[in-house]
Write an enzyme that holds these catalytic residues in place. Structure first.
Site, PDB file in Angstrom:
ATOM      1  N   CYS A  10       9.428  -9.963  -2.059  1.00 25.88           N
ATOM      2  CA  CYS A  10       9.470  -8.580  -1.545  1.00 25.88           C
ATOM      3  C   CYS A  10       9.914  -8.445  -0.371  1.00 25.88           C
ATOM      4  CB  CYS A  10       8.342  -8.055  -1.858  1.00 25.88           C
ATOM      5  SG  CYS A  10       6.577  -8.872  -1.006  1.00 25.88           S
TER       6      CYS A  10
ATOM      7  N   ARG B  43       3.363  -7.846  -1.651  1.00 27.08           N
ATOM      8  CA  ARG B  43       3.672  -7.176  -2.879  1.00 27.08           C
ATOM      9  C   ARG B  43       4.140  -8.351  -3.976  1.00 27.08           C
ATOM     10  NH1 ARG B  43       7.397  -2.432  -0.638  1.00 27.08           N
ATOM     11  NH2 ARG B  43       8.057  -4.226   0.606  1.00 27.08           N
TER      12      ARG B  43
HETATM   13  O1  THJ Z   1       6.549  -6.329   1.272  1.00 31.51           O
HETATM   14  S1  THJ Z   1       5.348  -6.685   1.755  1.00 31.51           S
HETATM   15  O2  THJ Z   1       4.121  -6.139   0.942  1.00 31.51           O
HETATM   16  O3  THJ Z   1       4.996  -8.115   2.166  1.00 31.51           O
HETATM   17  S2  THJ Z   1       5.299  -5.571   3.381  1.00 31.51           S
END
Ligand code: THJ
Length: 313
Positions: free
Chosen positions: A266, A271
């Site tokens: 991500c 995430r």
């Molecule tokens: O994509 S993230 O959740 O690492 S900011």
């Protein structure tokens, strides 16, 4: 044993099983997940939250923690578990730094960590993944987080939880099977072997329309398939993980077998840690690895290939 006797045994065993089910605090939906070893329902926490081994971790920013957290929870945030020696943010902290930090927080080796946030476990999953990578398995995500806890009338507090320092050590052997770095990933991108690269960010980030702070350019890693992590939870409602059949339907878009290698990334691997949790724990995919540095790291290097949509709407 005659037929009549064996029938009695079967009836007795099924009665025992349904009796046990009646007492079980986990919901019917959870039973269909591949594993619930690292998942806890709020009803279960309500029963055990005062146990001395249970350490509840509020994994949100300090200012959110101060506005009210689960009674007895300690506070850890993303920046506490980052390695700041990199010129870019978000890389996972060194083992020794986690040991020092956890010792300061009074976490003991036999602790059962129950981690929550209020964003569908999207931040909390990073702590699960980091500890898993260092071989520490006694971590559970609280399904539905703070809002689910409030919903069942769980007690909250504004007070900072006081702790005594301890000595916390991580297992000697790391278990980096759910971790991948950029060199190995580059090899996979350049090879003709079948590998599934899953981008768990938003559509705008995936298409190259949006550059988030920390990345030097917008775009995606070549060969990526896009499935936004947030689809895996009921984000606007309970903030709990979607059911097994719902998750199956979402991730069938990968057209992957359970033993295919899947690399998830991500922006900074948070995430995607959540998606790694969903794919391994809830759906039972066996070879899922989270790219720690994710797009933030990849975007820094001009020699690394990338793609973006040619038309931006
Ligand atoms: O994509 S993230 O959740 O690492 S900011």
């Amino acid at each position: 044993m005659n037929f009549k006797n064996s029938m009695w045994i079967v009836l007795f065993l099924s009665a025992m099983v349904s009796c046990k089910r009646g007492k079980d605090t986990t919901s019917q939906e959870i039973k269909t997940y591949a594993s619930v070893k690292h998942l806890m329902e709020v009803e279960e926490l309500l029963e055990i939250h005062k146990h001395e081994k249970v350490v509840i971790v509020d994994f949100r920013k300090d200012e959110e923690y101060k506005k009210g957290h689960i009674e007895g929870a300690i506070n850890i945030w993303r920046t506490d578990i980052e390695d700041t020696s990199y010129p870019y943010g978000g890389m996972m902290a060194k083992k020794v730094d986690i040991e020092t930090f956890f010792s300061k927080l009074g976490i003991k080796n036999d602790a059962i960590l129950v981690v929550y946030d209020n964003k569908g476990s999207s931040d909390a999953a990073r702590l699960w993944w980091l500890l898993k990578s260092y071989g520490f398995e006694s971590v559970k995500l609280l399904n539905g987080g703070l809002s689910a806890w409030r919903q069942i009338g769980g007690s909250t507090s504004y007070e900072m939880t006081k702790t005594e320092p301890s000595i916390f050590t991580l297992p000697v052997k790391d278990a980096l099977d759910a971790w991948i770095g950029k060199e190995e990933l580059l090899g996979m991108v350049n090879s003709s072997n079948n590998v599934i690269i899953l981008d768990a960010r938003t559509e705008e980030e995936f298409s190259g329309k949006r550059r988030k702070e920390g990345a030097t350019k917008a775009g995606r890693i070549p060969k990526s398939i896009h499935v936004d992590w947030a689809r895996s939870i009921d984000y606007e409602g309970t903030k709990k993980f979607r059911t097994f059949p719902e998750l199956e339907a979402i991730y069938s878009e990968l057209e992957a077998s359970r033993d295919d290698t899947i690399i998830v990334y991500c922006h900074t691997g948070v995430r995607s840690a959540h998606t790694t949790f969903v794919l391994t724990e809830l759906l039972g995919y066996e070879q899922v690895r989270n790219y720690d540095g994710s797009w933030t790291e990849w975007s820094q290097f001009d020699n690394l290939p990338f793609e973006k949509d040619s038309v931006q709407f």
